[in-house]
Design an enzyme around this catalytic site. Sequence first.
Site, PDB file in Angstrom:
ATOM      1  CD  GLU A  29      -2.872   1.385   2.215  1.00 41.51           C
ATOM      2  OE1 GLU A  29      -2.969   0.549   3.121  1.00 41.51           O
ATOM      3  OE2 GLU A  29      -3.743   2.249   1.964  1.00 41.51           O
TER       4      GLU A  29
ATOM      5  CG  ASN B 182      -9.236  -1.538   1.346  1.00 44.63           C
ATOM      6  OD1 ASN B 182      -8.710  -2.599   1.649  1.00 44.63           O
ATOM      7  ND2 ASN B 182      -9.277  -0.507   2.186  1.00 44.63           N
ATOM      8  CD  GLU B 183     -10.104  -2.370   5.826  1.00 44.38           C
ATOM      9  OE1 GLU B 183     -10.383  -1.241   6.237  1.00 44.38           O
ATOM     10  OE2 GLU B 183      -9.151  -3.034   6.256  1.00 44.38           O
TER      11      GLU B 183
END
Length: 797
Positions: free
Chosen positions: A51, A359-360
């Site tokens: 990331e 993402n999430e």
Amino acid sequence: MPTIKSKISTGGLTALFLFIAPAVFAQATITVNADKPGHPVSPLLWGIFFEDINLSADGGIYPELVRNRSFEDATQPEHWRLLKATNDGSSMAIDSSEPINPVNHRSLRVHVDGAFTLENEGYWGMNILQGDGYALKFAARATSGFDGPLKVRLVGATGTELAQGEISGLDGQWKYYSLDLVALGSDPKAKLQISASGKGALFFDMVSLMPKKTWQGHGLRVDLAESLAALHPSFMRFPGGNWVEGDDREHMYLWKSTIGDVAARIPLWNTWGYNTTQGLGFFEYLQLCEDLGAEPLFCINVGMTLHDSVPLDQMGSWIQDALDAIEYANGPTNSPWGSLRAKAGHPAPFHLRYMEIGNENGGPDYRQRWPLLVNAIREKYPYVRLIVNSDLRGRPYPTNPEPDIVDEHYYESPESFMWRAGQYDDYDRNGPKIFVGEYAVTENAGKGNLHAALGEAAFMTGMERNSDVVVMASYAPLFVNLNHRAWNPDLINFDSSRWYGLPSYYVQQMFSANRGDVTLPTSVTAPPVNPRTESGAFGVGTWKTQAEFKDIRVVAPDGTILFASDFSTNSDGWRLSGNGAWQVANGALCQSSGNENVRATAGDKSWTDYTLTLKARKLGGSEGFLILFHANDDLAKNWWNIGGWGNSSHAIELDNHIITRTPGHVETGRWYDIRVEAKGSRVRCYLDGQLVHELDSPPLKALFASATHDSKTGDLILKVVNVSANPINTEINLRGVRDLTNSGKAIVLTANSPEDENSPDDPGKVSPRSDSFSFQGDRLQWMFPANSVTVLRLIGK
Ligand code: AHR
């Protein structure tokens, strides 16, 4: 008498690395059923998650030495200094009157009036190495009679000249100028200086200084790329994380702004607190995967940010972005996007086969957007395996259409991970596969200590044992520039010239370098260990609920009053965490926000046995009360959850793990009497005088193990984690073992204390030691050191 076959000295630490004779009493047994091989080990099991966080790209693996090279960081020339004599009239400012291209809005204007020096120290110093070459390049134009020359110098922290050159011939048009510099000396904190004198105006943009030596000649910082290669990752998830989502619609990660000419990439404010150049763009990530021999796994924005979503009727371009990303990575060179890949220097496809949709993300917005991307991708690229988010709140993930793989994330205490070592034993073998895309011990972990690494290693034995279900896993986050830590801990820590790995780094490496391809069913009998600290503060909290609390008292067994609340005027003495709205009213502490995981804690970490009593009343919302006890960290999830799970049950959760749960709910508007008695590992919880739970918090086992067979080498590989504070003498039975030589290799990670960490000045303090040993037959007796991870590699014939 123990026969010590191998004893190694590890720089002050004498490792307990003992192979002992069978006569010694064994405290534990590990049985490996070598004659009953289980399922194949997922070949993708151990990978990495890159990331752009903590300046891991700019200021990290992307080796641009100049910070704010395109002057897009701010409306002031941040990270640039103008040095001049006091009576000189030169000055500098950001200018937007004539950009070098339509997306690169800002440049630097120097009003020249006398002699000046422009200075940039990069990311806390530029690492310049004697004999190495550096490519300087910038765009410039001059007006009002100024035509240079410009003197370019690399200087050390104290001003010593390390390299120099000259550029002249500037005129009124934007043009690129370049210079090759070779360093005459070394300094990890060097700076770039550009000087001139005269009168007029001078404009700069894209001022770049790049080392000529890069990893595999593909433009990345050599030592950091090597630190990744040494992990032997079989896949790489990129580029985030929260970074993919972005703070708002202006700041979502859109891969199309990250390809092509670096001057025309759109710099973007990163949610982790800095501006990104996008120099490490979609192409560079794919190239890095290829160079690492890692399967690329692109996590794409699903039209959702950290705070809001793109309207459904505008999702067309997000769907198209997903399709175009695959064409860019894999498409023929005569396709619109494949041709851009070829133009960037890679005509062959990158073989992108895994894509994560968001993402999430979760909730209704995600459920609506998931099918839009998935249906479009499956129709055009049926071979791409699609990964769904299971969000951190544990809400159900979308199943229409069915995902190929589910991404789970865990950031918890060491003990939570030890509990989780068994969680996949019960997963549905017919359900979707699991990708543990982010996990790390984040509680009681210091800046990344051995204790944290032991928790992760215990969990990894469970993932390996269940790698028919868990097909991929990656620690998170990967990198941190030590001067910009937005998250803790992080696997690889670095500054301008050095890096070191956490103990967790070595755990990742030990598992990854010693995989095997078939699991061997393994059972463990080991003494109990209870690493939980049976002490800590207390508190009250809520989860999507408004509530008030009063008459809070904590009393020691001898009757001493350790705490008595006083809410007559304020909440002094309470530590408020989470996004709560706390206020004191009518003699009570009232929480009125609807957020999750809101707490107020008080008291001392050292408090052991006590009785906590209080009154609590629900005012609104969907759950009940959280009553914290033995919380040895303000983030610890050690609580009695009253009316949890949508107000359907009461449970004791320790280290984020449900120890006991029973149906129950709370009514709004009614005061409840709550009592928690905590004594050692025994807890009793009473609601309105009724005993709801009574338990001794169950001990963890001291040993965690998994075994595999490597059919290429014939080796039997046994991984064992000892989480206890004592060495454990263990009998290892190798049932039905054949075709092994009588030699083995042991790789051991341990330290003097579980709190031990590595650091820039002692990078190898907690790092693995290897030694060889010999054995006979199908039984070994082994002393696993206290707080250790051991890989025993029994060599095949
Ligand atoms: O790994 C750090 C962050 O944790 C990631 O950005 C996010 O996905 C997670 O919550």
